[in-house]
Scaffold this motif. Sequence first.
Motif, short mmCIF file in Angstrom:
data_model
loop_
_atom_site.label_atom_id
_atom_site.label_comp_id
_atom_site.label_asym_id
_atom_site.label_seq_id
_atom_site.Cartn_x
_atom_site.Cartn_y
_atom_site.Cartn_z
N GLU A 347 0.94 -1.25 -0.03
CA GLU A 347 -0.05 -0.02 0.09
C GLU A 347 0.86 1.20 -0.14
N VAL A 367 5.19 6.65 1.52
CA VAL A 367 4.30 7.36 0.57
C VAL A 367 3.52 6.51 -0.63
N ASP A 368 2.68 6.83 -1.33
CA ASP A 368 2.14 6.32 -2.49
C ASP A 368 2.02 7.46 -3.50
N GLU A 369 1.20 7.02 -4.50
CA GLU A 369 0.96 8.15 -5.61
C GLU A 369 0.32 9.33 -5.15
N TYR A 370 -0.61 9.30 -4.06
CA TYR A 370 -1.54 10.29 -3.82
C TYR A 370 -1.44 10.66 -2.27
N ASP A 371 -0.76 10.07 -1.53
CA ASP A 371 -0.84 10.28 -0.06
C ASP A 371 0.51 10.14 0.51
N LYS A 373 1.87 8.97 4.59
CA LYS A 373 1.25 8.63 5.86
C LYS A 373 2.41 8.38 6.93
N SER A 397 -2.72 9.94 8.05
CA SER A 397 -2.42 10.74 6.88
C SER A 397 -2.01 11.99 7.24
N LEU A 399 -1.56 14.36 4.54
CA LEU A 399 -2.11 15.21 3.62
C LEU A 399 -3.80 15.35 3.64
#
Length: 399
Positions: A347, A367-371, A373, A397, A399
């Motif tokens: 994830e 990190v991922d593409e949109y968020d 944590k 989160s 962001l």
Amino acid sequence: MSDFDLMNKTNEDLKSLQDDLLQNCEFDNDSRWIPKCLHCSPYTGDVLVGMQQIFSRRKYLTNGRIDRYEYPGRLKKKGPVCYYNPLYVVENNNGDIVVSDDRWRVVGTDHEGKDRFKLYGLRPYGICTDALSHILVCAIQTSTVQVFDKNGVFLRHLLFRQPGLISPCFLAYDINTYQLWVWSDLNKRVCVYNYLTRPTDSTWKPFCVYSSKITGDLLIGMYKHEKRTGKVNRYNHTGELIQCIKYNDKIYELYCCPIFITENQNMDVVVSESDVSRPNAVVVTDHSGQYRFSYSGHPPDFEFQPRGICTDELSRILICDKMEERIHIIDKDGQLIAKLSLSPPDEFVPYSIAYDITTRSLWIGAVDEYDVKLSVIEYEASHPILTGNSVKRRDKSML
């Protein structure tokens, strides 16, 4: 006498100083001008007095000027009218006069009073300069100290949301101890900070930093883009460069681009670095800068992408691997102990990591593409962790 000296005066000392100035200074006899601020230049010995124009006891005009007095108080020069109610004044070591005024401006003029620059929109209060002619401004607009070069070009923010300091209002720099004294008007507190002002080679860019809990030194990973090479500089508490780690014993460069840096309990310097021409690695040197080993994953390959690193109380090194999306745990000599996965896997990619020895917790930025944590994991260094273990985490989160 410098602004720093003035800050250390007692009320009685300041009253005596004020009386001496009033007795000796040949102030302008024109009652339409009143003194508003002053600065005792450590470079020339002159006293700069910010003057404001009035035409009645109750109503002020916005005109302001800076008058210069020489010892023992003779008026040396009246400055041009180019300010709106000067609030604070300072003389830079290049001879410039810098003033914050009541129109939310910082105005810089040369020694003769000719315009050099104007900065708008800061809501400036206290100002001072450092050994490199940088201008430090208490900016109410951002509740920070903003740093500009001698030409008024913005460099950086200081003291952003600093604990114990709310809305810096006045400041002074002590060139002898490299300390910055900052006064907050809201919570009535003076805070003292070590402020490094030593010049560096502009071709080297700082990439990562670590403050040693063992020695109090500052370790900074530097990168030179033109030659794609890196180094680690060590500075003591006064900002003096005391060590440069760059080569191994065979005169080969240790680093290409240092990304993260930390110091182990045995005082080894641990750096994760990135290189397109050779396998990425975590490079470890001892306290003297002697090369010890490199870790390039297990098994070593070009897919290893180390990012955040930290150490525990047993001198184990924890490494975020961006490609494998795991945390590698190696001992102080570079031998793999375990690989740790976040649960559920796939994830978020672990990118940064820190260990809190008090709570026995790992703080992992993922990190991922949109968020983004922040994960908190219970971690006990004395208990062996098996390869492939997944751990539950508490996320927040960002962001």
